[in-house]
Design a protein around this motif. Structure first.
Motif, mmCIF file in Angstrom:
data_model
loop_
_atom_site.group_PDB
_atom_site.id
_atom_site.type_symbol
_atom_site.label_atom_id
_atom_site.label_comp_id
_atom_site.label_asym_id
_atom_site.label_seq_id
_atom_site.Cartn_x
_atom_site.Cartn_y
_atom_site.Cartn_z
ATOM 1 N N SER A 1 0.850 -1.184 0.000
ATOM 2 C CA SER A 1 0.000 0.000 0.000
ATOM 3 C C SER A 1 0.889 1.239 0.000
ATOM 4 O O SER A 1 1.602 1.509 0.968
ATOM 5 C CB SER A 1 -0.903 -0.001 1.246
ATOM 6 O OG SER A 1 -1.524 1.255 1.424
ATOM 7 N N ARG A 2 0.876 1.996 -1.097
ATOM 8 C CA ARG A 2 1.784 3.135 -1.228
ATOM 9 C C ARG A 2 1.501 4.226 -0.201
ATOM 10 O O ARG A 2 2.420 4.860 0.317
ATOM 11 C CB ARG A 2 1.705 3.706 -2.645
ATOM 12 C CG ARG A 2 2.378 2.849 -3.687
ATOM 13 C CD ARG A 2 2.109 3.311 -5.091
ATOM 14 N NE ARG A 2 0.690 3.195 -5.426
ATOM 15 C CZ ARG A 2 0.217 3.226 -6.670
ATOM 16 N NH1 ARG A 2 1.050 3.369 -7.675
ATOM 17 N NH2 ARG A 2 -1.066 3.106 -6.900
ATOM 18 N N SER A 3 0.229 4.457 0.088
ATOM 19 C CA SER A 3 -0.094 5.464 1.103
ATOM 20 C C SER A 3 0.447 5.051 2.471
ATOM 21 O O SER A 3 0.922 5.901 3.244
ATOM 22 C CB SER A 3 -1.604 5.675 1.170
ATOM 23 O OG SER A 3 -2.284 4.457 1.420
ATOM 24 N N THR A 4 0.397 3.748 2.777
ATOM 25 C CA THR A 4 0.957 3.257 4.040
ATOM 26 C C THR A 4 2.467 3.419 4.058
ATOM 27 O O THR A 4 3.052 3.806 5.076
ATOM 28 C CB THR A 4 0.588 1.782 4.254
ATOM 29 O OG1 THR A 4 -0.830 1.630 4.177
ATOM 30 C CG2 THR A 4 1.065 1.295 5.610
ATOM 31 N N TRP A 5 3.127 3.126 2.930
ATOM 32 C CA TRP A 5 4.571 3.307 2.860
ATOM 33 C C TRP A 5 4.975 4.745 3.147
ATOM 34 O O TRP A 5 5.837 5.006 3.980
ATOM 35 C CB TRP A 5 5.072 2.913 1.464
ATOM 36 C CG TRP A 5 5.121 1.443 1.211
ATOM 37 C CD1 TRP A 5 4.947 0.446 2.125
ATOM 38 C CD2 TRP A 5 5.366 0.809 -0.046
ATOM 39 N NE1 TRP A 5 5.058 -0.773 1.522
ATOM 40 C CE2 TRP A 5 5.311 -0.592 0.187
ATOM 41 C CE3 TRP A 5 5.603 1.261 -1.322
ATOM 42 C CZ2 TRP A 5 5.510 -1.517 -0.827
ATOM 43 C CZ3 TRP A 5 5.803 0.348 -2.339
ATOM 44 C CH2 TRP A 5 5.757 -1.029 -2.090
#
Length: 453
Positions: free
Chosen positions: A204-208
């Motif tokens: 998940s890019r937003s989580t990264w």
């Protein structure tokens, strides 16, 4: 009284343990918490009855009910959808006070709740991991190594990793007995490795991005002034270095490949958005996910402009079916601000913003008064920062697991704020009585002071 109080504690333990392992067990725990909360309504009224935070929660519940009734009157066929939306929101806003009451502002109970929730998530991740393809997942960076691909897993894995980092000392020195202490440390290490692996594997890019922004700052604030002491002890420094290597090396290769794969092709939809032409955002290629999100965000904002004050209620998501066939499969707007604006309008969004603004301001006040440990305060602030950034690109309360995570975070923050406020008001009340009693003693004598008390 002791039995009733233990009932709320049993409900808190059951809810925290099963919020990821089983929805039924979590709901049973919430039911026990609600029964204990209703049974002691007089104590609850003294605890938080006159607090503005409680009033805002009641205003929010009233508005949610109003929006449900209004949606039915505007379109009677949408009754089921309106009731379903009301139920999802009520799981958070109607239960935040009972769950906060179960914790009663005790930091050990807040820590217990997050520990059990994190342990449940770790067990679920180990259970759902696709062990038959672990080499492909870890070394070829294939997305979703778990049988369920909810992005909520990535968010809560990030929050659990944050807590394990800033609250490490609570596990490293939890017991005096040597064997139990090493068990707690092993539990901490395995849990941290598992949730970090989940953050990498789910991709998940937003989580990264949120994690990379918050984790270093949170760890730095938590251990400010302690790092020099750590490195003065060679054994501790060597143990820390070994731990970092053990955690980083297995995940490093997978993380590098996953990072490259997930950010490849993102320039095309970004360039189309910057040009002002959303229709040019591609829905084909490697980054279909971001392209689809941009299309539904544009649709959500368009529908919000049609009903800016009160929104559409549950009907807001039905318009997604009119988009391109490849976007039609999306079930919501994949953005909490867009979803809230389309469903509840400016009035609803203003109520939610007011609640969180008051909550965060008072959380900082409690910490400055020295009533909140640094690790718990840093975790709460960091968890809210990660959740807010993640929420811009996805929706946390669509699945029951996500609603439970939001509920636990809200209740954990509210219990610290409300309990501190109740103690402050009680102390002020006692000081007032002492002042009144002293005045009456000087004017009328001892007997009337006794009657005043």
């Amino acid at each position: 009284m002791r039995a009733r109080w233990d009932l709320s504690l049993a409900g808190l333990v059951l809810f925290s343990s099963f919020m990821w392992l089983g929805v039924a067990g979590a709901y049973i725990g919430l039911s026990l918490v609600g029964i204990a909360f209703a049974h002691r309504w007089r104590d609850v009224a003294r605890w938080a009855g006159n607090d503005w935070l409680v009033r805002i929660i009641l205003f929010i519940l009233g508005y949610l009910l109003f929006r449900c009734i209004l949606g039915y009157l505007q379109n009677p066929e949408s009754l089921y959808g309106q009731l379903e939306l009301l139920g999802h929101q009520a799981e958070i806003w109607a239960l935040v006070l009972p769950l906060a009451w179960a914790m009663r502002g005790r930091t050990n109970r807040v820590v217990l709740a997050w520990t059990l929730a994190g342990a449940g998530l770790v067990l679920l991740l180990w259970k759902n991991f696709d062990w038959n393809r672990y080499e492909v997942i870890l070394f070829e960076a294939r997305r979703f190594g778990f049988h369920k691909s909810y992005l909520d897993y990535a968010l809560f894995s990030s929050l659990t990793a944050l807590w394990l980092m800033v609250g490490a000392r609570r596990y490293w020195y939890a017991f005096e007995k040597r064997s139990l202490r090493w068990f707690a440390r092993a539990f901490w290490g395995v849990s941290l490795f598992t949730v970090l692996a989940a953050v990498v594997i789910i991709q998940s890019r937003s989580t990264w991005v949120a994690s990379l922004l918050v984790w270093p700052v949170a760890v730095g604030l938590r251990y400010r002034g302690h790092l020099s002491c750590l490195f003065q002890n060679r054994r501790r420094a060597l143990a820390l270095l070994l731990l970092v290597c053990v955690v980083a090396l297995p995940l490093g290769f997978s993380a590098a490949k996953a990072w490259q794969q997930r950010w490849t092709g993102i320039d095309l939809p970004v360039r189309a958005v910057l040009s002002g032409d959303v229709d040019r955002v591609p829905l084909k290629g490697r980054d279909f996910s971001l392209g689809a999100r941009i299309h539904v965000w544009a649709l959500g904002l368009e529908k919000w402009r049609e009903r800016p004050l009160l929104g559409w209620g549950s009907e807001a998501t039905t318009f997604i079916g009119g988009l391109n066939n490849r976007v039609r499969r999306l079930e919501h707007y994949h953005s909490t601000p867009v979803q809230m604006a389309a469903q509840y309008g400016l009035l609803g969004v203003a109520l939610f913003i007011t609640f969180f603004a008051v909550l965060w301001r008072r959380l900082v006040r409690v910490y400055r008064e020295g009533k909140l440990p640094r690790d718990l305060f840093v975790f709460m602030v960091g968890a809210w920062a990660i959740s807010l950034f993640w929420g811009v690109f996805d929706l946390a309360y669509y699945h029951a697991h996500g609603r439970f995570a939001v509920l636990l975070l809200c209740a954990g923050s509210c219990t610290l704020v409300l309990t501190s406020s109740a103690r402050r008001e009680s102390a002020a009340h006692r000081e007032g009585l002492e002042h009144v009693g002293g005045d009456m003693l000087s004017e009328t004598g001892r007997g009337e002071v006794h009657l005043a008390w």
